[in-house]
Design an enzyme around this catalytic site. Sequence first.
Site, PDB file in Angstrom:
ATOM      1  N   ARG A   1       0.843  -1.204   0.000  1.00 37.28           N
ATOM      2  CA  ARG A   1       0.000   0.000   0.000  1.00 37.28           C
ATOM      3  C   ARG A   1       0.876   1.250   0.000  1.00 37.28           C
ATOM      4  O   ARG A   1       0.577   2.235  -0.682  1.00 37.28           O
ATOM      5  CB  ARG A   1      -0.937  -0.001   1.208  1.00 37.28           C
ATOM      6  CG  ARG A   1      -2.031  -1.055   1.140  1.00 37.28           C
ATOM      7  CD  ARG A   1      -2.999  -0.947   2.310  1.00 37.28           C
ATOM      8  NE  ARG A   1      -3.812   0.273   2.224  1.00 37.28           N
ATOM      9  CZ  ARG A   1      -4.580   0.714   3.216  1.00 37.28           C
ATOM     10  NH1 ARG A   1      -4.613   0.058   4.376  1.00 37.28           N
ATOM     11  NH2 ARG A   1      -5.295   1.812   3.065  1.00 37.28           N
TER      12      ARG A   1
ATOM     13  N   CYS B   1      -1.058   5.866   9.282  1.00 33.97           N
ATOM     14  CA  CYS B   1      -1.423   4.563   8.715  1.00 33.97           C
ATOM     15  C   CYS B   1      -2.559   4.805   7.727  1.00 33.97           C
ATOM     16  O   CYS B   1      -2.542   5.776   6.982  1.00 33.97           O
ATOM     17  CB  CYS B   1      -1.808   3.589   9.821  1.00 33.97           C
ATOM     18  SG  CYS B   1      -3.163   4.175  10.875  1.00 33.97           S
TER      19      CYS B   1
END
Length: 275
Positions: free
Chosen positions: A172, A230
């Site tokens: 990611r 995050c």
Amino acid sequence: MKPIISVSELVSESTGARPPVLLDVRWTLGGPPGRPEYEAGHIPGAVYVDLDAELAGPPGSGGRHPLPDVAEFGAVMRRAGVSADTPVVVYDGGLGWGAARAWWLLRWAGHPDVRVLDGGLAAWTGELSKDVPDPVPGDFEPRPGALGLLDADGAASLARSGLLLDARAGERYRGEVEPIDRVGGHIPGAVSAPTTENVGPDGRFLPSEALAARFTALGAAPETDVAVYCGSGVSGAHEVLALTLAGIPAALYAGSWSEWSSDPSRPVATGPDPQ
């Protein structure tokens, strides 16, 4: 105070003079609420807290899990029996993310004595209970600011002047996949540091020395400001906890990638770690 507690320590303290308030924060990203699992069996005396509904505000421009309204968060904690002078222990199913979010919020809001059960419910060896407690209301009043908190501009600035860690999975970060947010990639200048590398196969945190070595290798130094983000401010709290164990203070960009990537005007980097 060490921010984690072992099962044996919890058992001992639960029968001592100052038993901790115990919060069950089971949560799965994109999964069903943890309440049914809690009702099916939890550590005796634990009160369930819903991460999506009680440890976050409504999703929107501030991200998928923006910080909750401070007054509402205080009311949730008081209903759960949390007082200013009462120890608190939080746990989840074992991943540690939900428990770390509760730990971070309580510490940020000024509670001095909060710990995460290392390994979560998976480490618990005692019996489970289906009894739902009715705790005596606590007196905790949030006073935010005890831990570092960044907004998007602060995160962008720190990525240039300090060390901004991206706690998501490496793919990611690199922008190879993005299953949730508008676009893949990372904040320019951020360094990849997946949360999953903070723990061993059993879900327990690595020793403090190993964590310190990990973060030092990533660029943490005594004179360097450190922060974490995050996807939505949940697993990032787990990384802040790991950094705390390593003796490294760190701020949290709570809006994280879900906030950053929602604004097309913000820059997006892709590819491998700049280091």
